[in-house]
Write a protein that holds these residues in place. Structure first.
Motif, PDB file in Angstrom:
ATOM      1  N   LEU A  96       0.658  -1.272   0.020  1.00 27.69           N
ATOM      2  CA  LEU A  96       0.321  -0.062  -0.145  1.00 27.69           C
ATOM      3  C   LEU A  96       0.940   1.042   0.003  1.00 27.69           C
ATOM      4  O   LEU A  96       0.120   2.421  -0.888  1.00 27.69           O
ATOM      5  CB  LEU A  96      -1.218   0.203   1.679  1.00 27.69           C
ATOM      6  N   MET A  97       1.859   1.195   0.653  1.00 28.24           N
ATOM      7  CA  MET A  97       3.166   2.272   0.730  1.00 28.24           C
ATOM      8  C   MET A  97       3.257   2.662  -0.649  1.00 28.24           C
ATOM      9  O   MET A  97       3.605   3.696  -1.342  1.00 28.24           O
ATOM     10  CB  MET A  97       4.114   2.332   1.336  1.00 28.24           C
ATOM     11  N   ILE A  98       3.980   1.501  -1.783  1.00 25.83           N
ATOM     12  CA  ILE A  98       4.127   1.781  -3.057  1.00 25.83           C
ATOM     13  C   ILE A  98       2.771   2.413  -3.887  1.00 25.83           C
ATOM     14  O   ILE A  98       2.558   3.137  -4.612  1.00 25.83           O
ATOM     15  CB  ILE A  98       4.661   0.359  -3.516  1.00 25.83           C
ATOM     16  N   LEU A  99       1.666   1.769  -3.480  1.00 22.99           N
ATOM     17  CA  LEU A  99       0.886   2.280  -4.304  1.00 22.99           C
ATOM     18  C   LEU A  99      -0.054   3.356  -4.242  1.00 22.99           C
ATOM     19  O   LEU A  99      -0.224   4.404  -4.840  1.00 22.99           O
ATOM     20  CB  LEU A  99      -0.749   0.782  -3.810  1.00 22.99           C
ATOM     21  N   ASN A 139       1.696  10.930  -6.966  1.00 26.95           N
ATOM     22  CA  ASN A 139       2.412  11.393  -8.631  1.00 26.95           C
ATOM     23  C   ASN A 139       1.363  10.898  -9.425  1.00 26.95           C
ATOM     24  O   ASN A 139       1.660  12.099  -9.941  1.00 26.95           O
ATOM     25  CB  ASN A 139       3.483  10.624  -8.180  1.00 26.95           C
ATOM     26  N   PHE A 140       0.639   9.743  -9.554  1.00 28.99           N
ATOM     27  CA  PHE A 140       0.543   9.860 -10.991  1.00 28.99           C
ATOM     28  C   PHE A 140      -0.962   9.843 -11.511  1.00 28.99           C
ATOM     29  O   PHE A 140      -1.873  10.751 -12.426  1.00 28.99           O
ATOM     30  CB  PHE A 140       0.442   8.497 -11.711  1.00 28.99           C
ATOM     31  N   PRO A 171      -2.783  14.229  -9.236  1.00 22.66           N
ATOM     32  CA  PRO A 171      -3.018  15.188  -9.633  1.00 22.66           C
ATOM     33  C   PRO A 171      -4.140  15.408 -11.345  1.00 22.66           C
ATOM     34  O   PRO A 171      -4.415  16.292 -11.658  1.00 22.66           O
ATOM     35  CB  PRO A 171      -1.829  15.499  -9.904  1.00 22.66           C
ATOM     36  N   ARG A 172      -4.142  13.783 -11.258  1.00 20.07           N
ATOM     37  CA  ARG A 172      -4.840  14.062 -13.219  1.00 20.07           C
ATOM     38  C   ARG A 172      -6.332  14.141 -12.405  1.00 20.07           C
ATOM     39  O   ARG A 172      -7.011  14.868 -13.625  1.00 20.07           O
ATOM     40  CB  ARG A 172      -4.568  13.040 -14.265  1.00 20.07           C
ATOM     41  N   VAL A 173      -6.702  13.412 -11.522  1.00 21.19           N
ATOM     42  CA  VAL A 173      -8.584  13.087 -11.286  1.00 21.19           C
ATOM     43  C   VAL A 173      -8.530  13.681 -10.660  1.00 21.19           C
ATOM     44  O   VAL A 173      -9.506  14.188 -10.764  1.00 21.19           O
ATOM     45  CB  VAL A 173      -7.746  11.716 -10.231  1.00 21.19           C
ATOM     46  N   VAL A 174      -8.108  14.797  -9.575  1.00 20.67           N
ATOM     47  CA  VAL A 174      -8.094  15.914  -8.316  1.00 20.67           C
ATOM     48  C   VAL A 174      -8.018  16.644  -9.122  1.00 20.67           C
ATOM     49  O   VAL A 174      -8.893  17.693  -9.111  1.00 20.67           O
ATOM     50  CB  VAL A 174      -8.214  15.438  -6.866  1.00 20.67           C
ATOM     51  N   GLY A 175      -7.065  16.879  -9.536  1.00 23.67           N
ATOM     52  CA  GLY A 175      -6.171  18.356 -10.042  1.00 23.67           C
ATOM     53  C   GLY A 175      -6.566  19.700  -9.394  1.00 23.67           C
ATOM     54  O   GLY A 175      -6.394  19.380  -8.258  1.00 23.67           O
TER      55      GLY A 175
END
Length: 372
Positions: A302-305, A311-312, A315-319
């Motif tokens: 979960l830390m990796i997820l 980072n990916f 930012p694109r979904v919530v923006g």
């Protein structure tokens, strides 16, 4: 300096009012508190209607597109879309309960049969590591550490069972909660069924009684709506994505409670910045009741997820739907949690984002005025 009769009258009136307020302060606060508590179901109903309206509006757009050439069907648009929106939430709640409750019962059952030999074995294996062995020795040895962990586990279990017992045995509280829930539900139906009329009435009242301040009030209300709507939609979508990825990864790694923890992570991810971490801690505790090694695997996964998501995906979904720097988000969440718990943590972010945007707009306006 001479006082006119009007000035003397206002001075006496102010003195009488202050005395009346001071003399009746306790009764006044009791009345205000009673009105506030009585109004809570209606406030919750209005808040629920706002959230349901997001789904309902989507249904209405689809409905208009499908039945745009059938005037008879258009008359039933409001009722059908209202039922579909509430039915969607009802099915979602039933589905979540059917997944979460069995796993929670299983984990509680495991905790009641807590075996301290597992902790001893884990500590003994860790003592082969010199650094860890020194740490364990420093805090009193494996016996004291095992006793401490066992004591805290039992205390947590007793508190958890105590809370459940109080909820189940408090018939009056349960009955009151059901009545308030029913009132909130009925009021939300009225709000959604007449939302255009209520908005028009609200705008009329503001325009009639606030005069030159009406434009500023409309600006604040529009900004609040924009921030809250954007926050709920984008944050919910991001939470669903994170919860789905969590459950999928846990299924592939063959970890226990995959569905339940996926839902818990999605639910806690509604709280920006720290929400997913809360879900990670809860998931770790649940899996730990089955296997410590699997709990550690879950923690690493979960830390990796979260790093990938932060980072990916985020930012694109919530923006820019929140429009608030992370530093102020964290501060808003802390203040909201201290005031209203989980609900405060959720609503504090769009409120803070609204206030932040108002300050930005005001600064921009003043800077443009100076340039002219």
């Amino acid at each position: 300096m001479k006082f006119e009769k009007k000035q003397v009258f206002y001075l006496v009136l102010a003195f009488v009012l202050c005395y009346a307020i001071l003399a009746n302060w306790e009764n006044g606060t009791a009345i205000v508190e009673t009105v506030y508590k009585t109004s809570l179901p209606f406030l919750y109903g209005a808040a629920g209607a706002y959230i349901v309206n997001i789904v309902m509006s989507s249904y209405e757009k689809v409905y208009l597109y499908v039945f745009k050439d059938l005037p008879i069907m258009l008359k039933a648009k409001r009722g059908i879309c209202l039922l579909l929106a509430y039915f969607t939430f009802f099915i979602l709640i039933i589905w979540i309960i059917s997944i979460v409750i069995p796993d929670l019962i299983a984990s509680i059952s495991t905790l009641t049969k807590f075996d301290t030999t597992t902790i001893k074995e884990m500590i003994n294996s860790l003592e082969h590591n010199k650094l860890l062995a020194r740490t364990v020795k420093y805090i009193g040895g494996d016996a004291k550490l095992t006793a401490t962990i066992t004591s805290y586990s039992q205390q947590l279990l007793k508190q958890f069972i105590g809370v459940l017992t109080n909820i189940l045995t408090s018939v009056t509280a349960v009955a009151s909660a059901i009545i308030n829930l029913f009132i909130s539900f009925v009021f939300s139906l009225y709000v959604l069924a007449n939302k255009e009329s209520l908005c028009h009435q609200g705008n009329t009242l503001v325009d009639t009684y606030t005069g030159k301040y009406a434009q500023h009030i409309h600006y604040v209300v529009a900004l609040l709506h924009h921030r809250f709507h954007g926050f709920f939609v984008s944050q919910t979508l991001e939470a669903v994505i994170l919860g789905s990825l969590t459950a999928t990864g846990m299924f592939l790694l063959q970890l226990p409670f995959a569905g339940t923890i996926g839902i818990l992570v999605a639910f806690t991810a509604l709280i920006p910045v720290i929400g997913a971490s809360i879900g990670m801690v809860i998931g770790f505790i649940l899996i730990m009741t089955q296997s410590m090694s699997q709990a550690i695997v879950f923690l690493i996964f979960l830390m990796i997820l979260q790093q990938i998501e932060g980072n990916f995906i985020y930012p694109r979904v919530v923006g820019g739907s929140i429009g608030l720097p992370a530093m102020w988000v964290l501060m808003a969440i802390t203040i909201g949690a201290s005031l209203r718990g989980i609900v405060g943590m959720i609503i504090s972010v769009p409120l803070a984002a609204t206030f932040y945007q108002m300050i930005k707009d005001n600064i921009h306006k003043k800077q443009n005025f100076k340039k002219k």
